[in-house]
Scaffold this motif. Structure first.
Motif, PDB file in Angstrom:
ATOM      1  N   ILE A  52     -61.272 -24.631  55.240  1.00 25.19           N
ATOM      2  CA  ILE A  52     -59.877 -24.222  55.088  1.00 25.19           C
ATOM      3  C   ILE A  52     -58.977 -25.181  55.864  1.00 25.19           C
ATOM      4  O   ILE A  52     -59.153 -25.395  57.050  1.00 25.19           O
ATOM      5  N   SER A  53     -58.011 -25.742  55.155  1.00 22.09           N
ATOM      6  CA  SER A  53     -57.016 -26.608  55.793  1.00 22.09           C
ATOM      7  C   SER A  53     -55.634 -25.997  55.575  1.00 22.09           C
ATOM      8  O   SER A  53     -55.443 -25.162  54.693  1.00 22.09           O
ATOM      9  N   PHE A  54     -54.677 -26.434  56.371  1.00 20.68           N
ATOM     10  CA  PHE A  54     -53.333 -25.881  56.254  1.00 20.68           C
ATOM     11  C   PHE A  54     -52.742 -26.151  54.869  1.00 20.68           C
ATOM     12  O   PHE A  54     -52.060 -25.300  54.309  1.00 20.68           O
ATOM     13  N   PRO A  79     -61.484 -20.942  62.654  1.00 22.29           N
ATOM     14  CA  PRO A  79     -60.775 -21.954  61.874  1.00 22.29           C
ATOM     15  C   PRO A  79     -60.729 -23.293  62.620  1.00 22.29           C
ATOM     16  O   PRO A  79     -60.842 -23.347  63.839  1.00 22.29           O
ATOM     17  N   ASP A  80     -60.537 -24.340  61.860  1.00 22.03           N
ATOM     18  CA  ASP A  80     -60.382 -25.683  62.398  1.00 22.03           C
ATOM     19  C   ASP A  80     -59.222 -25.709  63.395  1.00 22.03           C
ATOM     20  O   ASP A  80     -58.219 -25.027  63.206  1.00 22.03           O
ATOM     21  N   GLY A  81     -59.348 -26.494  64.442  1.00 21.28           N
ATOM     22  CA  GLY A  81     -58.316 -26.589  65.469  1.00 21.28           C
ATOM     23  C   GLY A  81     -56.965 -27.020  64.923  1.00 21.28           C
ATOM     24  O   GLY A  81     -55.924 -26.530  65.375  1.00 21.28           O
ATOM     25  N   ASP A  82     -56.956 -27.930  63.953  1.00 21.21           N
ATOM     26  CA  ASP A  82     -55.687 -28.367  63.350  1.00 21.21           C
ATOM     27  C   ASP A  82     -54.992 -27.215  62.626  1.00 21.21           C
ATOM     28  O   ASP A  82     -53.775 -27.083  62.671  1.00 21.21           O
ATOM     29  N   LEU A  83     -55.784 -26.395  61.967  1.00 21.42           N
ATOM     30  CA  LEU A  83     -55.225 -25.232  61.275  1.00 21.42           C
ATOM     31  C   LEU A  83     -54.620 -24.264  62.282  1.00 21.42           C
ATOM     32  O   LEU A  83     -53.495 -23.785  62.108  1.00 21.42           O
ATOM     33  N   MET A  84     -55.341 -24.004  63.347  1.00 16.68           N
ATOM     34  CA  MET A  84     -54.838 -23.121  64.390  1.00 16.68           C
ATOM     35  C   MET A  84     -53.545 -23.676  64.996  1.00 16.68           C
ATOM     36  O   MET A  84     -52.603 -22.926  65.264  1.00 16.68           O
ATOM     37  N   TYR A  85     -53.499 -24.981  65.202  1.00 10.99           N
ATOM     38  CA  TYR A  85     -52.299 -25.624  65.756  1.00 10.99           C
ATOM     39  C   TYR A  85     -51.100 -25.439  64.830  1.00 10.99           C
ATOM     40  O   TYR A  85     -49.999 -25.118  65.282  1.00 10.99           O
ATOM     41  N   GLN A  86     -51.307 -25.603  63.518  1.00 12.80           N
ATOM     42  CA  GLN A  86     -50.221 -25.423  62.560  1.00 12.80           C
ATOM     43  C   GLN A  86     -49.699 -23.985  62.591  1.00 12.80           C
ATOM     44  O   GLN A  86     -48.496 -23.746  62.522  1.00 12.80           O
ATOM     45  N   PHE A  87     -50.605 -23.025  62.665  1.00 14.73           N
ATOM     46  CA  PHE A  87     -50.189 -21.630  62.773  1.00 14.73           C
ATOM     47  C   PHE A  87     -49.375 -21.408  64.052  1.00 14.73           C
ATOM     48  O   PHE A  87     -48.332 -20.765  64.032  1.00 14.73           O
ATOM     49  N   MET A  88     -49.875 -21.929  65.169  1.00 11.85           N
ATOM     50  CA  MET A  88     -49.165 -21.757  66.442  1.00 11.85           C
ATOM     51  C   MET A  88     -47.777 -22.367  66.393  1.00 11.85           C
ATOM     52  O   MET A  88     -46.817 -21.779  66.906  1.00 11.85           O
ATOM     53  N   LYS A  89     -47.640 -23.544  65.784  1.00  9.41           N
ATOM     54  CA  LYS A  89     -46.333 -24.194  65.670  1.00  9.41           C
ATOM     55  C   LYS A  89     -45.337 -23.327  64.937  1.00  9.41           C
ATOM     56  O   LYS A  89     -44.140 -23.376  65.210  1.00  9.41           O
TER      57      LYS A  89
END
Length: 94
Positions: A52-54, A79-89
């Motif tokens: 799963i990607s953003f 989830p992938d760290g990049d995905l989590m980062y996008q959600f947090m943003k």
């Protein structure tokens, strides 16, 4: 356990789940889905939760959710760290 009646004004409501399936509005699904109270996407194809990607779930950005629940089946997969980062943003909990 405290039980509280839920008043839901959405079109789509998760009404049950079990090993390998989820029930939405009393219809059982055994494939990957994206669900909101107003929309359900049943043709979402991914091989595994780690894929799963953003960009694959960018459709939810317009829904402005407070939280995203990612069901990964029998085993918990983060989830992938990049995905989590996008959600947090965007202020989305996951």
């Amino acid at each position: 356990m405290q039980i509280t009646e839920e008043q839901n004004s959405g079109r789509y409501v998760i009404t049950g789940y079990g090993k390998g399936f989820i029930i939405v509005n009393e219809v059982s699904y055994q494939q990957n889905l994206i669900i909101s109270p107003q929309e359900i996407i049943t043709d979402w194809i991914i091989e595994s939760p780690g894929d799963i990607s953003f960009s694959q779930i960018q459709v939810i950005e317009n829904w402005q959710p407070e939280i995203v629940l990612i069901g990964t089946g029998e085993n918990q997969v983060f989830p992938d760290g990049d995905l989590m980062y996008q959600f947090m943003k965007q202020g989305i909990g996951c």
